[in-house]
Design an enzyme around this catalytic site. Structure first.
Site, PDB file in Angstrom:
ATOM      1  N   ASP A 296      -2.388   3.158  -4.213  1.00 54.54           N
ATOM      2  CA  ASP A 296      -3.639   3.036  -3.481  1.00 54.54           C
ATOM      3  C   ASP A 296      -4.535   2.001  -4.155  1.00 54.54           C
ATOM      4  OD1 ASP A 296      -2.920   5.024  -1.635  1.00 54.54           O
ATOM      5  OD2 ASP A 296      -3.527   6.607  -3.034  1.00 54.54           O
TER       6      ASP A 296
ATOM      7  N   HIS B 207       0.815  -1.215   0.000  1.00 51.70           N
ATOM      8  CA  HIS B 207       0.000   0.000   0.000  1.00 51.70           C
ATOM      9  C   HIS B 207       0.849   1.266   0.000  1.00 51.70           C
ATOM     10  CE1 HIS B 207      -3.936   1.646  -0.019  1.00 51.70           C
ATOM     11  NE2 HIS B 207      -4.523   0.646   0.625  1.00 51.70           N
TER      12      HIS B 207
END
Length: 475
Positions: free
Chosen positions: A450, A446
């Protein structure tokens, strides 16, 4: 006068500091040529054969099969110049062997000369022409498997079945687990007769020996006057449970454990998944293989097609072909795709890498996957073939499962998981039909992107699976 030289476990590269002895390829008294493989070892990366840079007579070996040695520890000693004395008249087959060494101390860097045929040297002749190897005073003195004097070992009294056996040298055992189990229960593998192919000692053989040894011990400890036959069986309440088996995390299994633990502790990962209709992909694959004809080259595998789809998706979403430099707090986008694929072997999970996958078509990727898979199956992958990947494809569907949340192969940024392709009810063109459905899952770092980017990547992969013609725009 022979000169005894000591050969130490060489630097195996890739930051490896230790290796486990799997199988000795020579015995004490054998004649070896320069750069002949003398021992097979397993590192945290792969199984490799170690060549000896000296030519001569093996006078001692250091380390049992199954033991672990650090880099720089003695492996064996070789009497250089003793081969002439080993043959009558000094005209032995190895008399022309150079007295020096090749100087090559890295695995896989030999002269390429064919290995000399192993010949047994009579102990009395070698002992008279060799001297014991010298070890620096500052280093611990290793205990060799066989003394350099080649004195014959005493014949064992007998094994658990009463059979006398005087075998020496390496035993026919492949599994380190079998060797470890035998050591834990003080079972001498040289006293067992294996039930496997070519006398291979299996775990069942060791288990049987353990049971026989336990019965013999119980019979010895029972009082002589005890009426065994007449007395009813005794139930021992609260007897001790069998001891738990402890398996060291080392070799390939240890390396996998370290990498997965580091991935979990360092990478904030997330997973998204989608079901895709793979009917058209399977039909396209069948058409490709049919068009090639019976002699038109190798068949294109589903994994090769998925790998080609991945390279096309990474060209659209380069964020997922990257790594994170934590020290500099930077995302490093990598220029090329070195595609790893997870492969399960007898020695554990390995991830061979297809170099420059972004420049290959499906047929080329498939051929390289097949080549690397065969090397993985035989334990002959080099450390270089197991490192440097930028993205990993994990086909866990071969194990008969539908989905998974794979752990990222550190230091990469993403991994695509592929479940089994199986017929399922599916709405196709507004009607319920039976279609070939597969679940795709993407685990991603992450920090590099995104959910929108990860979702876009996975959706593009699914679109290519459902409509292979989408790939035509990138070919």
């Amino acid at each position: 006068m022979a000169q005894v030289l000591e050969f130490k476990l060489p630097d195996l590269g890739e930051g490896l500091t230790e290796a486990e002895i799997v199988r000795w390829l020579v015995e004490v008294g054998d004649v070896v040529s320069i750069d002949q493989p003398v021992v097979e070892v397993e590192t945290a990366k792969a199984m490799v054969e170690v060549p000896c840079p000296y030519g001569g007579v093996v006078t001692a070996r250091f380390g049992e099969e199954g033991s672990e040695l650090p880099v720089g520890a003695p492996l064996l000693t070789v009497a250089v110049g003793a081969t002439e004395a080993s043959s009558p008249g000094g005209d032995g087959a190895a008399a022309d062997e150079p007295s020096g060494g090749s100087g090559n101390v890295l695995v896989g860097y030999g002269t390429g000369a064919p290995a000399a045929r192993r010949r047994r040297i009579r102990p009395e002749r070698v002992g008279a022409n060799t001297a014991p190897a010298t070890v620096p005073a500052s280093a611990p003195v290793p205990v060799p498997v066989a003394a350099s004097t080649l004195a014959p070992a005493p014949v064992p009294v007998g094994d658990v079945s009463g059979r006398v056996d005087g075998r020496q040298g390496p035993v026919a055992v492949v599994s380190p687990l079998v060797r470890r189990l035998a050591r834990q229960h003080d079972i001498d593998l040289r006293r067992l007769t294996g039930s496997g192919p070519d006398g291979l000692i299996l775990r069942a053989d060791v288990d049987s020996a353990i049971r026989h040894a336990g019965e013999a011990t119980e019979a010895e400890t029972r009082p002589a006057a005890e009426p065994v036959a007449a007395e009813a069986p005794t139930v021992h309440v609260g007897s001790a449970a069998p001891a738990a088996e402890r398996i060291p995390l080392r070799g390939v299994r240890g390396a996998v454990a370290d990498k997965l633990s580091r991935s979990r502790s360092e990478i904030p990962d997330a997973t998204c998944w989608v079901d895709a209709d793979a009917t058209e992909l399977m039909a396209a694959r069948a058409a490709m293989n049919a068009a090639s004809g019976p002699s038109g080259g190798p068949k294109v595998s589903v994994l090769a097609l998925l790998a080609r789809i991945c390279t096309a998706a990474l060209a659209r979403y380069p964020e997922l072909n990257s790594t994170v430099d934590t020290a500099a707090r930077e995302i490093v986008r990598l220029p090329g795709v070195h595609l790893g694929f997870a492969a399960q072997t007898e020695r554990g999970l390995v991830v061979p890498v297809v170099r420059d996958a972004h420049t290959r078509n499906a047929e080329s990727i498939g051929a390289e996957i097949a080549r690397l898979t065969e090397l993985a199956r035989t334990g002959k992958l080099s450390p270089a073939q197991l490192t440097g990947g930028t993205f990993t494809l994990n086909n866990y569907g071969v194990f008969g499962v539908d989905g998974s949340t794979p752990i990222i192969n550190h230091p990469e940024a993403a991994m695509l998981g592929v479940g089994r392709i199986m017929p399922k009810p599916w709405v196709h063109n507004g009607e319920l039909a039976v279609r070939q459905v597969v679940q795709l899952s993407l685990t991603f770092d992450h920090r590099v992107c995104d959910g929108g980017t990860a979702g876009g990547f996975l959706r593009y992969v699914a679109d290519c699976v459902e409509q292979p013609a989408v790939l035509l725009r990138t070919l």
